[in-house]
Design a protein around this motif. Structure first.
Motif, PDB file in Angstrom:
ATOM      1  N   PRO A 257       0.800  -1.237   0.176  1.00 41.70           N
ATOM      2  CA  PRO A 257       0.143   0.058   0.048  1.00 41.70           C
ATOM      3  C   PRO A 257       0.980   1.480  -0.005  1.00 41.70           C
ATOM      4  O   PRO A 257       0.401   2.261  -0.554  1.00 41.70           O
ATOM      5  N   GLU A 258       2.151   1.295   0.722  1.00 35.11           N
ATOM      6  CA  GLU A 258       3.021   2.444   0.882  1.00 35.11           C
ATOM      7  C   GLU A 258       3.337   2.810  -0.686  1.00 35.11           C
ATOM      8  O   GLU A 258       3.642   3.879  -0.912  1.00 35.11           O
ATOM      9  N   GLY A 259       3.433   1.847  -1.539  1.00 32.40           N
ATOM     10  CA  GLY A 259       3.566   2.378  -3.196  1.00 32.40           C
ATOM     11  C   GLY A 259       2.635   3.364  -3.754  1.00 32.40           C
ATOM     12  O   GLY A 259       2.957   4.186  -4.396  1.00 32.40           O
ATOM     13  N   GLY A 260       1.222   2.820  -3.372  1.00 34.49           N
ATOM     14  CA  GLY A 260       0.556   3.819  -4.129  1.00 34.49           C
ATOM     15  C   GLY A 260       0.566   5.261  -3.314  1.00 34.49           C
ATOM     16  O   GLY A 260       0.262   6.200  -3.733  1.00 34.49           O
ATOM     17  N   LYS A 261       0.649   5.162  -1.765  1.00 35.58           N
ATOM     18  CA  LYS A 261       0.690   6.085  -1.187  1.00 35.58           C
ATOM     19  C   LYS A 261       1.809   7.312  -1.626  1.00 35.58           C
ATOM     20  O   LYS A 261       1.677   8.321  -1.563  1.00 35.58           O
ATOM     21  N   ASP A 262       2.926   6.532  -1.914  1.00 33.97           N
ATOM     22  CA  ASP A 262       4.175   7.338  -2.236  1.00 33.97           C
ATOM     23  C   ASP A 262       3.969   7.911  -3.752  1.00 33.97           C
ATOM     24  O   ASP A 262       4.396   8.975  -4.135  1.00 33.97           O
ATOM     25  N   THR A 263       3.167   7.145  -4.699  1.00 33.79           N
ATOM     26  CA  THR A 263       2.581   7.609  -5.902  1.00 33.79           C
ATOM     27  C   THR A 263       2.041   8.906  -5.967  1.00 33.79           C
ATOM     28  O   THR A 263       2.231   9.935  -6.471  1.00 33.79           O
ATOM     29  N   ALA A 264       1.019   8.926  -5.113  1.00 34.82           N
ATOM     30  CA  ALA A 264       0.175   9.901  -4.910  1.00 34.82           C
ATOM     31  C   ALA A 264       0.668  11.180  -4.291  1.00 34.82           C
ATOM     32  O   ALA A 264       0.454  12.283  -4.642  1.00 34.82           O
ATOM     33  N   ALA A 265       1.648  10.760  -3.155  1.00 33.33           N
ATOM     34  CA  ALA A 265       2.327  11.859  -2.648  1.00 33.33           C
ATOM     35  C   ALA A 265       3.654  12.584  -3.594  1.00 33.33           C
ATOM     36  O   ALA A 265       3.746  13.742  -3.287  1.00 33.33           O
ATOM     37  N   SER A 266       3.971  12.031  -4.581  1.00 34.57           N
ATOM     38  CA  SER A 266       4.983  12.372  -5.648  1.00 34.57           C
ATOM     39  C   SER A 266       4.491  13.284  -6.693  1.00 34.57           C
ATOM     40  O   SER A 266       5.024  13.868  -7.442  1.00 34.57           O
TER      41      SER A 266
END
Length: 306
Positions: A257-266
């Motif tokens: 899930p951190e992968g999706g959160k990192d994408t949205a944050a970037s």
């Protein structure tokens, strides 16, 4: 409404190679390209999923990435070794690869060129999300909106897959047809996380169809190398201006899930939709939520651009 047009699979010359694609929906509708993930044929975007998107007013185009299904098979690249993975993880020594995600992004743009599509809504799942991100970074004028599903930025700080999911990724290819069917069912049980009877009932038919279209284990290995050799997009994603939606499951064992959160944050202004209980798959009971989100996002972006 008349019945939605459906064009059977065809082969296009794109970026100098042959890409197999299929179209659902009205020729004048908003073009929406579906980009599949690692080792997954275009039919993993289920026919009914595509029809339901087409019914929302999209011209839905799904295609086999290079090295998979009916698209052109490439050459080179040995089977990935655990040693290479360890070097990448701990020493940051990149993996060698015959091609990278940027080449697959060029395939996508090349397909659009062949189909006469100036710009489209891009929806990518897993590695497909990475390819879609690469298109949005490198060819922003071709993207109307971006939806990145169960994907990531390539940022090495994102937690790795669960041990079970990683083992599945590195397992040697099945030797027989029956073994392939067994592996298929087992793989999707791991990826879906939990019980999805409707999908489990469909798995055998899906496996048979995938098998009939042709397997290419060496191609899957090259695709995996492409992902690992492409490094992190995190810094470059800051320049993405296209309206972006990130969809991710809360229990994804492969791309955490951190992968999706990192994408949205970037990506500036990106919206994040975390779907409760969703793993690394698009299970039938979750289609309404996913299709609604894509529909609202893409049509919202189109309305703003008008």
């Amino acid at each position: 409404m008349t019945s939605l047009a459906h064009q059977p699979p065809q082969i296009a010359k794109a970026n100098g190679i042959e890409i197999c694609y299929e179209i659902f929906g009205d020729a004048n509708a908003e073009p929406l390209l579906l980009i599949m993930g690692l080792g997954a044929q275009m039919i993993h975007w289920d026919d009914d999923f595509c029809r339901q998107l087409a019914a929302r007013g999209f011209r839905v185009i799904r295609f086999d990435n290079r090295d998979i299904g009916k698209s052109q098979r490439m050459t080179g690249g040995k089977r990935l070794t655990p040693v290479e993975l360890l070097k990448l993880r701990f020493l940051r020594i990149p993996v060698a690869a015959p091609y990278k995600l940027i080449d697959m992004a060029r395939d996508t743009v090349g397909l659009m060129d062949t189909l006469g599509i100036r710009s489209a809504h891009l929806v990518g799942a897993s590695m497909g999300g990475m390819i879609a991100q690469e298109v949005a970074i490198s060819f922003p004028e071709r993207v109307r909106s971006l939806t990145s599903i169960m994907s990531t930025t390539g940022n090495p700080k994102v937690p790795p897959p669960t041990r079970e999911a990683a083992a599945m990724l590195m397992a040697p290819p099945p030797a027989t047809k029956e073994e392939y069917f067994e592996r298929f069912a087992k793989t999707w049980k791991i990826l879906r996380v939990g019980s999805f009877p409707e999908d489990e009932a469909a798995d055998r038919g899906r496996a048979e169809r995938t098998y009939e279209r042709g397997l290419n284990p060496a191609g899957v290995g090259r695709q995996l190398r492409a992902v690992l050799a492409s490094g992190s997009r995190k810094e470059r994603l800051r320049n993405v201006k296209v309206p972006t939606l990130v969809i991710h499951g809360t229990v994804d064992p492969l791309v955490r899930p951190e992968g999706g959160k990192d994408t949205a944050a970037s990506i500036p202004g990106a919206k994040l939709l975390m779907i409760d209980g969703m793993g690394h798959a698009l299970p039938i009971p979750m289609w309404p939520q996913i299709i609604d989100a894509i529909d609202k996002h893409a049509h919202g972006a189109a309305a703003k651009a008008a």
